[in-house]
Design a protein around this motif. Structure first.
Motif, short mmCIF file in Angstrom:
data_model
loop_
_atom_site.label_atom_id
_atom_site.label_comp_id
_atom_site.label_asym_id
_atom_site.label_seq_id
_atom_site.Cartn_x
_atom_site.Cartn_y
_atom_site.Cartn_z
N ASN A 166 33.36 14.24 40.22
CA ASN A 166 33.43 14.82 41.56
C ASN A 166 32.21 14.46 42.40
OD1 ASN A 166 35.92 15.94 41.05
ND2 ASN A 166 35.13 17.96 40.54
N ASN A 170 32.29 12.39 46.03
CA ASN A 170 31.61 12.79 47.26
C ASN A 170 30.90 11.63 47.94
OD1 ASN A 170 32.44 15.47 47.02
ND2 ASN A 170 30.62 16.07 45.85
N GLU A 173 33.47 6.29 50.33
CA GLU A 173 33.83 6.09 51.73
C GLU A 173 35.00 5.14 51.89
OE1 GLU A 173 30.37 4.89 53.84
OE2 GLU A 173 29.32 6.82 53.59
N ASP A 175 38.92 3.48 50.91
CA ASP A 175 40.26 4.07 50.91
C ASP A 175 40.88 4.19 49.53
OD1 ASP A 175 40.34 4.49 53.64
OD2 ASP A 175 41.15 2.50 54.05
N ARG A 249 42.39 7.45 48.53
CA ARG A 249 41.52 8.60 48.84
C ARG A 249 42.28 9.69 49.59
NH1 ARG A 249 36.18 8.16 52.62
NH2 ARG A 249 37.82 7.77 54.14
N GLU A 250 43.21 9.29 50.43
CA GLU A 250 44.01 10.27 51.18
C GLU A 250 44.76 11.20 50.25
OE1 GLU A 250 48.05 9.95 53.84
OE2 GLU A 250 46.47 8.50 54.28
N GLU A 253 42.32 13.69 48.74
CA GLU A 253 42.01 14.75 49.71
C GLU A 253 43.13 15.78 49.79
OE1 GLU A 253 41.37 12.39 53.18
OE2 GLU A 253 39.27 11.93 52.69
N THR A 254 44.35 15.35 49.49
CA THR A 254 45.50 16.27 49.51
C THR A 254 45.52 17.18 48.29
OG1 THR A 254 46.85 14.69 50.77
CG2 THR A 254 48.02 16.40 49.54
N GLY A 256 42.98 17.58 45.95
CA GLY A 256 41.69 18.09 45.49
C GLY A 256 41.14 17.23 44.36
N ALA A 257 39.89 17.42 44.05
CA ALA A 257 39.21 16.60 43.05
C ALA A 257 39.52 17.09 41.63
CB ALA A 257 37.70 16.64 43.31
#
Length: 576
Positions: A166, A170, A173, A175, A249-250, A253-254, A256-257
């Motif tokens: 995780n 963070n 950057e 995709d 990555r999208e 983000e949906t 969670g990690a």
């Protein structure tokens, strides 16, 4: 004859020198670990332990070590890939969780990235070590490769792999994100193949590849894991996805990690949540990841393994809760493998159709009638007639098969509670205890083969596939349960075809209508030997099936793997 690449030849020579010695050592180590685990569990017989132990080195994979170089990227292909450019060239962040990694292992992992034929990537290494050993190695690597796109971050405390991953997320950057263990290595074309697929499948947001294992000295490649295309039911039995997997990555983000409360099974929990929400899941049937075999002394903690399995079972239960599927999860002897038991409907929704000239009102049939099961007998001369069914589920029984038990019928009905499942198949065995069929596999030439035919009925199969519920392209109809609504979406049976091809034709009709077929190897039906086809009959059936399903048969069976032998369905690694 084509000349072998020097890279491949050196791999072959080393493999042949060390394979026999390594295989013997592996068998001894496997016996030791399984014995310890069984002793801890206190729930397994000596027979089961022996069966599990000595099945591990199956004939299906024994030849891989000496021919592994043929499954990998050749020098010529590496050179070609370096010159290729894509219309879409996204940056890929490779996240690595490091902990007291030995220098030679970390160097090998990073150098496997450095030689990638695709260049738009970065590696993010999060170091949870208590010492500064990894940091010093990173400094040395940066001096050796000053242009290496490497990001280093040190964690103040070791809270586990989930937390470490995780921290790496963070820092992402780009995709797309790949996850690599700190002492494993990638094939030179790994990221190239990922990007190639992304250019072909723009909606793909979860991608996984095949993998194998490599000895500590990186000389012997073994135990290939050739996976099916996305198989949700198989994923419900174990984390067959493994490595390498790349996620958009999208999507991360949906969902969670990684969740720290699932430490020990953090990958399984993450994969389950990701595949639930993914727009398109794609599989690359190539060995692009080499998982390093760890020293036995570092992985022989049976208690720890069982605890990880319990955490994985918890993750699977939460998965079923999220998708709204009532289910009980049973742990199998092999840690990390599970048996889902779905909640069944009432027996009064079941119709049993027994086909064939001979019919006898047995005690079992009488008892099923008491539970509200409707029993029909369909003589052979009436097999082509159309019937109207008013029950939700139809159990088809061929004249040669014996009726499953009440609990087995409940299990099959439970699987059919899943809205996307149209039919459930069973494992058929003969009086000698040999498998007649355990699902059906099709090939591009129209050939249809019964899976694991001729092998012992308790044979676990390649990667456990012989004893795990899973999606398949076809099920046999010696004993199968169909959902009425799915059957009504088809044109019915093509009676002119012999049994195996007739079954596959019906299954392809269901698949076209949007339904999945599940093979349930836990329901075992003893039967006489099935009908044998002449060469003329077989060829005619192949041609008819190929003509009817030309577009579907252009591609390999998605639940098999192109790296297995063609012409049988025993999951044997093919010779190249």
């Amino acid at each position: 004859m084509a000349k072998k690449s020097t890279r491949g030849q050196s791999r072959q020579d080393k493999s042949r020198q060390n394979e026999k010695k390594d295989r013997t050592k592996r068998a001894i180590n496997q016996w030791s670990q399984i014995g310890k685990t069984a002793q801890y569990l206190g729930r397994v017989s000596v027979r089961e332990v022996l069966s599990h132990t000595f099945e591990g080195n199956s004939h299906a994979v024994q030849s891989y070590s000496e021919n592994s170089y043929l499954f990998m990227t050749s020098d010529a292909e590496v050179a070609r890939q370096r010159e290729e450019r894509f219309a879409f060239e996204p940056k890929i962040s490779v996240v690595v969780a490091a902990y007291e990694t030995p220098q030679e292992r970390l160097m090998a992992m990073i150098e496997s990235l450095y030689v990638q034929t695709y260049s738009n990537w970065e590696v993010i290494i999060v170091d949870a070590s208590e010492t500064n050993g990894v940091f010093q190695i990173i400094r040395m690597i940066q001096k050796k490769y000053p242009n290496l796109p490497i990001v280093y971050e040190h964690s103040k405390e070791d809270r586990g792999i989930a937390s470490t991953f995780n921290m790496g997320l963070n820092r992402v950057e780009s995709d797309y994100v790949a996850f690599v263990d700190h002492d494993d290595v990638l094939e030179p074309g790994a990221l190239y193949e990922i990007v190639k697929l992304l250019n072909e499948e723009s909606e793909a947001d979860f991608i996984y590849t095949d993998e194998d294992m490599v000895s500590e000295d990186l000389n012997i490649y073994q135990r290939p894991c050739f996976k099916p295309d996305y198989n949700e039911e198989l994923l419900n039995t174990n984390n067959y996805i493994g490595r390498l997997f790349v996620v958009k990555r999208e999507l991360i983000e949906t969902i969670g990690a990684f969740r720290e409360e699932f430490e020990g099974a953090q990958d399984y929990d993450f994969v389950l949540r990701a595949t639930e929400q993914a727009r398109k899941i794609c599989h690359i049937p190539k060995v692009l990841y080499h998982k390093r075999l760890k020293n036995v002394s570092a992985t022989s903690n049976p208690v720890g393994k069982v605890k990880s399995a319990e955490v994985a079972a918890k993750a699977l239960m939460q998965h079923f809760e999220r998708i709204g599927t009532p289910c009980e999860v049973k742990m199998k002897l092999e840690q990390g493998y599970f048996r889902p038991i779905y909640k069944a409907d009432k027996f009064k929704q079941l119709l049993v159709i027994i086909s064939g000239a001979y019919f006898e009102e047995t005690k079992q049939i009488t008892e099923l009638r008491k539970f509200g099961v409707e029993i029909w007998h369909m003589p052979e001369e009436n097999s082509g007639q159309k019937y109207v069914f008013d029950r939700k589920y139809i159990l088809m029984i061929e004249k040669a098969a014996f009726l499953p038990s009440k609990s087995a019928l409940e299990e099959m009905m439970g699987i059919l509670q899943r809205p996307d499942v149209g039919a459930v198949g069973t494992k058929s065995v003969n009086a000698k205890g040999k498998v007649v069929q355990n699902g059906l596999v099709y090939f591009e030439n129209g050939l249809v083969c019964p899976a694991f035919a001729g092998l012992k009925k308790n044979y676990k199969g390649y990667q456990g596939r012989g004893e795990l519920t899973q999606y398949v392209s076809g099920i046999n109809l010696y004993c199968a349960m169909l959902k009425k609504e799915a059957f009504e979406m088809t044109g019915g049976f093509l009676w002119e075809l012999p049994h195996r091809y007739r079954a596959m034709d019906l299954c392809l009709q269901m698949k076209k209508a949007g339904y999945k077929l599940v093979q349930d190897p836990y329901v075992i039906v003893e039967m006489e030997e099935p009908e044998q086809y002449s060469t003329i009959e077989e060829n005619r059936a192949r041609l008819i099936l190929k003509e009817r399903w030309e577009s579907e048969l252009k591609s390999p069976d998605p639940y098999y793997n192109m790296n297995f032998e063609k012409g049988n369905a025993r999951y044997i690694v093919r010779q190249r």
